[in-house]
Design a protein around this motif. Sequence first.
Motif, mmCIF file in Angstrom:
data_model
loop_
_atom_site.group_PDB
_atom_site.id
_atom_site.type_symbol
_atom_site.label_atom_id
_atom_site.label_comp_id
_atom_site.label_asym_id
_atom_site.label_seq_id
_atom_site.Cartn_x
_atom_site.Cartn_y
_atom_site.Cartn_z
ATOM 1 N N TYR A 1 0.770 -1.155 0.009
ATOM 2 C CA TYR A 1 0.030 0.046 -0.024
ATOM 3 C C TYR A 1 0.929 1.144 0.000
ATOM 4 O O TYR A 1 2.044 1.240 0.253
ATOM 5 C CB TYR A 1 -0.815 -0.152 1.059
ATOM 6 C CG TYR A 1 -1.824 1.031 1.255
ATOM 7 C CD1 TYR A 1 -2.952 0.990 -0.058
ATOM 8 C CD2 TYR A 1 -2.319 1.809 2.105
ATOM 9 C CE1 TYR A 1 -3.955 1.825 0.014
ATOM 10 C CE2 TYR A 1 -3.327 2.761 2.102
ATOM 11 C CZ TYR A 1 -4.278 2.792 0.882
ATOM 12 O OH TYR A 1 -5.254 3.609 0.895
ATOM 13 N N GLN A 2 0.215 2.422 -0.282
ATOM 14 C CA GLN A 2 1.109 3.664 -0.369
ATOM 15 C C GLN A 2 1.667 4.090 0.947
ATOM 16 O O GLN A 2 2.701 4.805 1.052
ATOM 17 C CB GLN A 2 0.119 4.653 -0.783
ATOM 18 C CG GLN A 2 -0.238 4.527 -2.222
ATOM 19 C CD GLN A 2 -1.644 3.662 -2.474
ATOM 20 O OE1 GLN A 2 -2.038 3.156 -1.592
ATOM 21 N NE2 GLN A 2 -2.540 4.261 -3.478
ATOM 22 N N PHE A 3 0.824 3.578 2.017
ATOM 23 C CA PHE A 3 1.533 3.905 3.276
ATOM 24 C C PHE A 3 2.041 2.670 3.975
ATOM 25 O O PHE A 3 1.492 1.334 3.913
ATOM 26 C CB PHE A 3 0.285 4.329 4.400
ATOM 27 C CG PHE A 3 -0.309 5.805 3.778
ATOM 28 C CD1 PHE A 3 0.536 6.752 3.823
ATOM 29 C CD2 PHE A 3 -1.479 5.706 3.376
ATOM 30 C CE1 PHE A 3 -0.203 8.128 3.393
ATOM 31 C CE2 PHE A 3 -2.363 6.612 2.973
ATOM 32 C CZ PHE A 3 -1.424 7.815 2.809
ATOM 33 N N LYS A 4 3.246 2.572 4.678
ATOM 34 C CA LYS A 4 3.964 1.568 5.467
ATOM 35 C C LYS A 4 4.168 1.568 6.973
ATOM 36 O O LYS A 4 5.221 2.126 7.164
ATOM 37 C CB LYS A 4 4.757 1.278 4.544
ATOM 38 C CG LYS A 4 5.000 0.649 3.088
ATOM 39 C CD LYS A 4 6.131 0.477 2.313
ATOM 40 C CE LYS A 4 5.714 -0.325 1.142
ATOM 41 N NZ LYS A 4 5.173 0.558 0.179
ATOM 42 N N PRO A 5 3.140 1.642 7.711
ATOM 43 C CA PRO A 5 3.247 1.829 8.968
ATOM 44 C C PRO A 5 4.433 1.010 9.652
ATOM 45 O O PRO A 5 4.550 -0.540 9.393
ATOM 46 C CB PRO A 5 2.214 1.428 9.748
ATOM 47 C CG PRO A 5 1.383 0.497 8.691
ATOM 48 C CD PRO A 5 1.731 0.834 7.307
#
Length: 333
Positions: free
Chosen positions: A51-55
């Motif tokens: 995904y565009q975000f990688k927590p």
Amino acid sequence: MRAVLSKSPGGPETLVVEDVMDPTPGKGEVVIEVKAVGINYPDALIIEDKYQFKPERPFSPGAEVAGVIDAVGEGVTGVRRGDRVIAVPGWGGLAERLAIKANQIIPIPDGMDFETAAAFIMTYGTSYYALKDRANLQPGETLLVLGAAGGVGAAAVELGKAMGARVVAAASTNDKVEFALELGADNGLIYPSGPMDKAAQKELAGEFKLATGRDGADVVYDPVGGDYAEPALRAMDWNGRYLVVGFPAGIPALPLNLTLLKSVSVVGVFWGAAITRDPAGHAQNMKELMALYAQGKIKPRISGTYPLERSADAIRALSERSAMGKIVVTIED
């Protein structure tokens, strides 16, 4: 408290349920006692680092929640413990409690249950932003919706009708097309499952054109991608708008000469970033969506509910594209 955790990249089978520390609200935050969590395609992507975000790990997936405010942090006004609210944290929702900025919560309307509330914001928010803000869909235009039985696709069908468009629903099975027709689509067609060669893509383009009418679609809503993209593009009208929403079937390579020949615009839809860049526009869209719900023009269809311990099964059902409408995880006290 119990939480579903992603500790390493991978599919739903990598998720574990563990006890973790309860959150406390920081300045400007509230803690929500989570009652229901809407499952969305980004939940399948984020645990695989796609995904565009990688927590930072470990983290809980779960991008949208509904629940009750359990604690209020310093400086928070206008809300109190016990208020029923919706929030879209992006991740962290598959847990019994969640700390989030107070300015990110939305009151749940009277008469809306927690499951419906948890299934509302992301799909309708994405599709409304796409159709209203990105495509400027107008009454009387023709809208072709791919993946029309999925979460965002079903929302696009309902919203397209509410906005006065003629809606053509495309999906991979007869049951899914029938589902979209029940949502209000004017016409529907079944497209093939799996990869297509150029001959099959050309044939599908003809079917799209036949279903949308002589001039073709004014707007294509595409949350599928893959080999379905080029046929849909070929079936568009002059000055059409092609909405790029997602790629569960793969990232397509569009022949840009078609955009020139038809003066078609290919328009990206990144709702998650848009709400942070334009919070006022997002708030207005939420107000309009709640009004459409109150008028009975839109309502999430929930095809399956799962307990917190089976969150992995919920995400798997969505990623396998077997679900129609929304899937929700419920959390018991």
